[in-house]
Design an enzyme around this catalytic site. Structure first.
Site, PDB file in Angstrom:
ATOM      1  N   ASP A  71      -4.492  70.165  94.308  1.00  0.00           N
ATOM      2  CA  ASP A  71      -4.837  71.664  95.152  1.00  0.00           C
ATOM      3  C   ASP A  71      -5.009  72.434  93.729  1.00  0.00           C
ATOM      4  O   ASP A  71      -5.055  72.413  92.401  1.00  0.00           O
ATOM      5  CB  ASP A  71      -4.104  72.086  95.992  1.00  0.00           C
ATOM      6  CG  ASP A  71      -2.816  71.502  95.971  1.00  0.00           C
ATOM      7  OD1 ASP A  71      -1.905  72.170  94.910  1.00  0.00           O
ATOM      8  OD2 ASP A  71      -1.900  71.918  96.702  1.00  0.00           O
ATOM      9  N   ASN A 140       6.772  74.367 106.760  1.00  0.00           N
ATOM     10  CA  ASN A 140       5.670  74.092 107.846  1.00  0.00           C
ATOM     11  C   ASN A 140       5.399  72.714 107.537  1.00  0.00           C
ATOM     12  O   ASN A 140       5.209  72.692 108.410  1.00  0.00           O
ATOM     13  CB  ASN A 140       4.711  75.384 107.771  1.00  0.00           C
ATOM     14  CG  ASN A 140       3.638  75.298 107.146  1.00  0.00           C
ATOM     15  OD1 ASN A 140       3.955  74.467 106.265  1.00  0.00           O
ATOM     16  ND2 ASN A 140       2.607  75.545 106.623  1.00  0.00           N
ATOM     17  N   HIS A 142       3.665  71.198 105.063  1.00  0.00           N
ATOM     18  CA  HIS A 142       2.386  70.962 104.445  1.00  0.00           C
ATOM     19  C   HIS A 142       2.439  69.965 103.213  1.00  0.00           C
ATOM     20  O   HIS A 142       3.672  70.233 102.950  1.00  0.00           O
ATOM     21  CB  HIS A 142       1.934  72.025 104.429  1.00  0.00           C
ATOM     22  CG  HIS A 142       1.795  73.394 103.206  1.00  0.00           C
ATOM     23  ND1 HIS A 142       2.240  74.443 102.847  1.00  0.00           N
ATOM     24  CD2 HIS A 142       2.734  72.833 101.790  1.00  0.00           C
ATOM     25  CE1 HIS A 142       1.703  74.740 102.400  1.00  0.00           C
ATOM     26  NE2 HIS A 142       2.755  73.768 101.287  1.00  0.00           N
ATOM     27  N   GLU A 147      -2.063  72.261 106.037  1.00  0.00           N
ATOM     28  CA  GLU A 147      -1.917  72.847 106.643  1.00  0.00           C
ATOM     29  C   GLU A 147      -1.880  72.313 108.012  1.00  0.00           C
ATOM     30  O   GLU A 147      -2.300  70.976 108.544  1.00  0.00           O
ATOM     31  CB  GLU A 147      -2.579  74.648 107.127  1.00  0.00           C
ATOM     32  CG  GLU A 147      -1.961  74.668 106.127  1.00  0.00           C
ATOM     33  CD  GLU A 147      -0.921  75.258 105.460  1.00  0.00           C
ATOM     34  OE1 GLU A 147       0.130  75.119 105.980  1.00  0.00           O
ATOM     35  OE2 GLU A 147      -0.966  76.442 104.426  1.00  0.00           O
TER      36      GLU A 147
HETATM   37  C1  F6R Z   1       1.110  72.530  95.221  1.00  0.00           C
HETATM   38  C2  F6R Z   1       1.431  71.405  96.108  1.00  0.00           C
HETATM   39  C3  F6R Z   1       2.306  72.794  97.290  1.00  0.00           C
HETATM   40  C4  F6R Z   1       3.902  72.672  97.242  1.00  0.00           C
HETATM   41  C5  F6R Z   1       4.441  73.146  98.509  1.00  0.00           C
HETATM   42  C6  F6R Z   1       5.743  73.301  97.651  1.00  0.00           C
HETATM   43  O1  F6R Z   1       0.907  71.555  94.145  1.00  0.00           O
HETATM   44  O2  F6R Z   1       0.648  71.191  96.618  1.00  0.00           O
HETATM   45  O3  F6R Z   1       1.932  71.609  98.543  1.00  0.00           O
HETATM   46  O4  F6R Z   1       4.156  71.219  97.428  1.00  0.00           O
HETATM   47  O5  F6R Z   1       3.815  74.182  99.382  1.00  0.00           O
HETATM   48  O6  F6R Z   1       6.067  74.448  97.395  1.00  0.00           O
HETATM   49  P1  F6R Z   1       7.867  74.404  96.510  1.00  0.00           P
HETATM   50  O7  F6R Z   1       7.246  73.618  95.456  1.00  0.00           O
HETATM   51  O8  F6R Z   1       6.400  75.597  95.594  1.00  0.00           O
HETATM   52  O9  F6R Z   1       8.440  74.859  97.431  1.00  0.00           O
END
Ligand code: F6R
Length: 247
Positions: A71, A140, A142, A147
């Protein structure tokens, strides 16, 4: 649904990174032109450090590897210090011998989001599909920026970030103020991610424990996007004790 998700539970977060780096290094040793999916965020930072170490100390070469990132924030160009392109360059790409033109990060400043997303999907197909995709998980549930509510067959597209995610990304690790966090992102879809031949999701810390329990043991439902990995034929979650504490 009792899913197929395999669990590898480690004593510490450090061990999670070492184990994850081993999995990716092994794939690159056996498939020197592997196509690899990557994630950003705090969780994989140390895994990238480990991979850069293996490159330096053992000569693991990334010169044939192609990467695709999950992303990118919509509205940030790759020079912005909070863009995921910048994150990947500084955390990994600049430290290894990967060919820059083989690294694919969605362009958050593209003039047409739909054409950018379509081109990303086309490049994945043209590369023969993703051998292994590294994932993180949001509190959450995701995955990427899919989401809760994201459909199982969703493709790469422009999405809105949830309030939870905006909050989580403005806790000082990345942005210091929620107002600075972009409201939208380009994100690989759940359908895009599910097509990878192998998935490895990393989670550490108590903040991820509820999401991990819902992903592994909860219903197969878009309410928890990561639960939509339960029927993937080769999906492993590498967790520390805290992230696994509600299983
Ligand atoms: C980032 C991504 C997000 C993160 C998730 C956890 O490329 O795809 O889904 O993997 O938000 O983020 P952290 O590792 O910062 O807790």
């Amino acid at each position: 649904m009792a899913g197929n998700i395999k669990l590898q539970i480690c004593e510490t977060a450090d061990e999670v990174s070492v184990e994850a780096a081993k999995v990716f290094a092994d794939i690159i040793r056996s498939i020197p032109d592997a196509v690899i999916g990557l994630a950003t965020g705090s969780t994989p930072e140390q895994t990238y450090e480990e991979l850069a170490k293996i490159h330096k100390s053992e000569g693991l070469s990334f010169s044939g590897v192609t990467t695709f990132n999950l992303d990118e924030y919509w509205g940030l160009n790759g020079d912005h210090d909070q863009s995921y392109r910048h994150f990947m360059n500084t955390q990994l790409f600049d430290k290894i011998d990967i060919r820059p033109w083989n690294t694919n990060v969605l362009n958050g400043a593209a003039s047409s989001p739909s054409l950018e997303c379509e081109a990303f999907e086309t490049r994945i197909l043209a590369s023969g599909g993703i051998d292994i995709w590294l994932l993180g998980i949001g509190g959450n549930g995701h995955i990427a920026f899919n989401e809760p509510g994201s459909p199982v067959d969703s493709r790469t597209r422009l999405v809105s970030l949830s309030e939870d995610t905006i909050e989580a990304n403005s806790d000082g690790r990345f942005f210091s103020d929620p107002a600075e966090v972009p409201r939208c992102a380009l994100s690989a879809g759940i359908g895009t991610i599910r097509e990878a031949r192998k998935l490895v999701l990393l989670a550490t810390g108590l903040k991820k424990a509820d999401a991990i329990a819902a992903a592994v043991e909860g219903p197969f439902s878009p309410d928890c996007p990561s639960s939509l990995l339960q029927d993937h034929p080769d999906c492993t979650f590498i967790l520390d004790q805290d992230a696994a504490s509600k299983l």
